[in-house]
Design an enzyme around this catalytic site. Structure first.
Site, short mmCIF file in Angstrom:
data_model
loop_
_atom_site.label_atom_id
_atom_site.label_comp_id
_atom_site.label_asym_id
_atom_site.label_seq_id
_atom_site.Cartn_x
_atom_site.Cartn_y
_atom_site.Cartn_z
N ASP A 49 0.83 -1.22 0.00
CA ASP A 49 0.00 0.00 0.00
C ASP A 49 0.85 1.26 0.00
OD1 ASP A 49 -2.22 -1.58 -0.02
OD2 ASP A 49 -3.14 -0.74 1.77
N ASN A 94 -4.71 -1.94 -4.56
CA ASN A 94 -5.99 -1.97 -3.83
C ASN A 94 -5.85 -1.15 -2.56
OD1 ASN A 94 -8.57 -2.58 -3.16
ND2 ASN A 94 -8.17 -4.71 -2.58
N ASP A 314 -11.08 -2.90 11.18
CA ASP A 314 -10.01 -3.82 10.76
C ASP A 314 -9.68 -4.82 11.87
OD1 ASP A 314 -10.06 -2.24 8.54
OD2 ASP A 314 -8.05 -1.41 8.76
N GLU A 342 -11.22 -5.16 1.09
CA GLU A 342 -10.40 -5.96 0.16
C GLU A 342 -11.22 -7.06 -0.52
OE1 GLU A 342 -9.46 -4.28 2.55
OE2 GLU A 342 -7.29 -4.01 2.70
N HIS A 386 -5.27 -9.55 2.95
CA HIS A 386 -4.24 -9.74 3.97
C HIS A 386 -4.80 -10.10 5.34
CE1 HIS A 386 -4.63 -5.19 5.07
NE2 HIS A 386 -5.64 -5.53 4.30
N ARG A 387 -5.92 -9.47 5.71
CA ARG A 387 -6.44 -9.72 7.07
C ARG A 387 -7.06 -11.11 7.19
NH1 ARG A 387 -4.94 -5.28 9.27
NH2 ARG A 387 -5.22 -3.35 8.11
N LYS A 412 0.16 -6.63 1.51
CA LYS A 412 -0.55 -5.33 1.45
C LYS A 412 -0.16 -4.44 2.63
CE LYS A 412 -5.13 -3.39 0.48
NZ LYS A 412 -5.42 -2.31 1.42
O1 S3P Z 1 -8.34 6.01 6.94
C1 S3P Z 1 -7.73 4.93 7.05
O2 S3P Z 1 -6.50 4.87 7.13
C2 S3P Z 1 -8.51 3.68 7.08
C3 S3P Z 1 -9.87 3.72 7.35
C4 S3P Z 1 -10.70 2.50 7.47
O3 S3P Z 1 -11.52 2.42 6.33
P1 S3P Z 1 -13.07 2.89 6.33
O4 S3P Z 1 -13.16 4.28 6.78
O5 S3P Z 1 -13.43 2.69 4.91
O6 S3P Z 1 -13.79 1.96 7.28
C5 S3P Z 1 -9.85 1.23 7.59
O7 S3P Z 1 -10.65 0.09 7.37
C6 S3P Z 1 -8.72 1.24 6.59
O8 S3P Z 1 -7.94 0.07 6.68
C7 S3P Z 1 -7.79 2.41 6.83
C1 PEP Z 2 -9.62 -1.84 4.61
C2 PEP Z 2 -8.30 -1.91 4.50
O1 PEP Z 2 -7.55 -1.27 3.54
P1 PEP Z 2 -7.78 0.04 2.66
O2 PEP Z 2 -6.86 1.04 3.21
O3 PEP Z 2 -7.42 -0.38 1.28
O4 PEP Z 2 -9.22 0.46 2.77
C3 PEP Z 2 -7.51 -2.73 5.45
O5 PEP Z 2 -6.27 -2.59 5.48
O6 PEP Z 2 -8.08 -3.55 6.18
#
Ligand code: S3P
Ligand code: PEP
Length: 427
Positions: A49, A94, A314, A342, A386-387, A412
């Site tokens: 990422d 992604n 998460d 994901e 990944h999770r 990821k």
């Molecule tokens: O802002 C961020 O860094 C994130 C927000 C969350 O997503 P959502 O706001 O879509 O739930 C989380 O699931 C993602 O892994 C990272």
């Molecule tokens: C939702 C996730 O990733 P993203 O930042 O791509 O939304 C995650 O890392 O669980």
């Protein structure tokens, strides 16, 4: 397809320094780019990422120096928006934390930018963010399906003013809008439509914006005011905290197996909401000890919980597999947006938990998990998530062990997860 067989684990014990937070790494790389001055990030996460964010910034002409192990990065700020004379196509894999913030940031300058990603990225919504940016004058065109990447931005700068944004699918849309708001042409007032999900991620955004000298007035997560005339100024050095979501697997492992595990790099001073995962483990019966930058978990007999986990979407996934080792039925509620990450994580989690014998009720926005009397071994599909791979490593604490399909999908956010995990366990 590659498979990883995890033989039954007798004991887990030790200390693990958690790699940098994905959420903080990608936010700071972008803020450092927009800021005046040079920002040195330490403990930057080295994972897919972040690589997508770094590659995009390089393509857009940003100068940075990365250490050999990719964990220290010196970013030369532009003291303003990103622009490009020639049309650019950026591939963002992604990575939600690259796609959403870059989509907003690229409207600020001048140029034509196309944002694409992996097939799954084309199924992950971005319409609520684009609708909001359009209210501020941005020109964005969808290349395939309305409301989803890929998309093209014809950037000419962003107006200020009043803007409404939906909060019920993803907080990343609001995060993206907040980060660009100070560079709009006038004051921005953001009103949230519907319930704002994943609120603690907004706290991360606001805390980092504050480190770069920008103040946001937060009226109870309903309205946000960003006064004009503010600009990002590098704080010089930023230490990226350990990733609290990545820490969840080690804490859960200790809670399940009765050993003691210390995670370092993330603790009670953390700005990440996912540290609250430790509170859930405590409610399940684990013994948790907090330090400023560490958390220790010690195992004990676990019992089921029934909780709203919208604030930790998460880390909540880790509770779904921890529930296999707790007495009673665990209910994880208010997690509709698992479906648009994901993979459809509610469907994937239900399918794979059933393979090991759990009784699972999958609702539109909840999952309930009742452990079987005896956990079965299985080949776990990970859906390029990944999770899913990391959560199901917990099943190795059952007497049967477990096989993980496509374990490398942890790249990821946590490329060497399985090596770190193996270094703490005795079989
Ligand atoms: O802002 C961020 O860094 C994130 C927000 C969350 O997503 P959502 O706001 O879509 O739930 C989380 O699931 C993602 O892994 C990272
Ligand atoms: C939702 C996730 O990733 P993203 O930042 O791509 O939304 C995650 O890392 O669980």
């Amino acid at each position: 397809m590659k498979q990883l067989r995890l033989e039954p684990i007798k004991h887990i014990q030790g200390s693990v320094n958690i790699p940098g937070s994905k959420s903080i790494s990608n936010r700071v790389l972008l803020l450092g780019t927009l800021a005046k001055g040079t920002t040195t990030l330490t403990n930057l996460l080295d994972s897919d990422d972040i690589k997508y964010m770094l590659a995009s910034l390089k393509q857009l002409g940003v100068n940075y120096r990365l250490s050999n192990n990719n964990t220290v990065c010196e970013v030369e700020g532009l003291a303003g928006p990103l622009s490009a004379e020639q049309a650019q196509t950026l591939f963002l894999g992604n990575a939600g934390t690259a796609m959403r913030p870059l989509c907003a940031a690229l409207t600020l300058g001048q140029g034509k930018f196309t944002l694409t990603g992996e097939p799954r990225m084309e199924e992950r919504p971005i319409g609520d963010l684009v609708d909001a940016l359009r209210q501020l004058g941005a020109q964005v065109t969808y290349l395939k399906n309305d409301g989803f990447p890929p998309l093209t931005i014809n950037a000419t700068g962003l107006n200020g003013g009043d803007v409404e944004i939906a909060g019920d699918l993803s907080s990343q849309f609001l995060t993206a809008l907040l980060m660009v708001a100070p560079l709009a042409k006038s004051r921005v007032v953001i009103k949230i439509k519907g319930e704002l999900v994943s609120k603690p991620y907004i706290d991360i955004t606001l805390a980092l914006m504050a480190q770069f000298g920008v103040k946001v007035i937060n009226e109870n997560y309903q309205r946000f005011i960003i006064e004009t005339g503010q600009s990002y100024v590098s704080p010089g050095k930023v230490l990226v905290e350990g990733d609290a979501s990545s820490a969840s697997y080690f804490l859960a492992a200790a809670a399940i197996k009765g050993g003691e595990v210390k995670v370092t790099g993330v603790g009670k001073l953390s700005i990440q909401g996912d540290v609250k995962f430790a509170d859930v483990l405590e409610k399940m019966g684990a013994d948790i000890e907090w330090g400023d930058d560490y958390i220790i978990a010690r195992g004990a007999p676990l019992k089921a919980v029934d909780l709203d986990m919208n604030h930790i979407p998460d880390a909540a996934m880790t509770i779904a597999t921890t529930a296999l080792f707790a007495t009673g039925t665990t209910h994880i509620r208010n997690i509709y947006n698992w479906r648009i990450k994901e993979t459809d994580r509610l469907a994937a989690m239900a399918t794979e938990l059933r393979k090991v014998g759990a009784v699972v009720d999958e609702g539109q926005d909840y999952i309930s998990v009742t452990p079987p009397k005896v956990i079965n071994t299985a080949e776990i599909d990970t859906y390029n998530d990944h999770r899913m791979a990391m959560c199901f490593s917990m099943v190795a604490f059952a007497d049967c062990g477990i096989t993980i399909n496509d374990p490398d999908c942890t790249s990821k956010t946590f490329p060497d997860y399985f090596e770190r995990f193996a270094s703490l366990v005795t079989r």
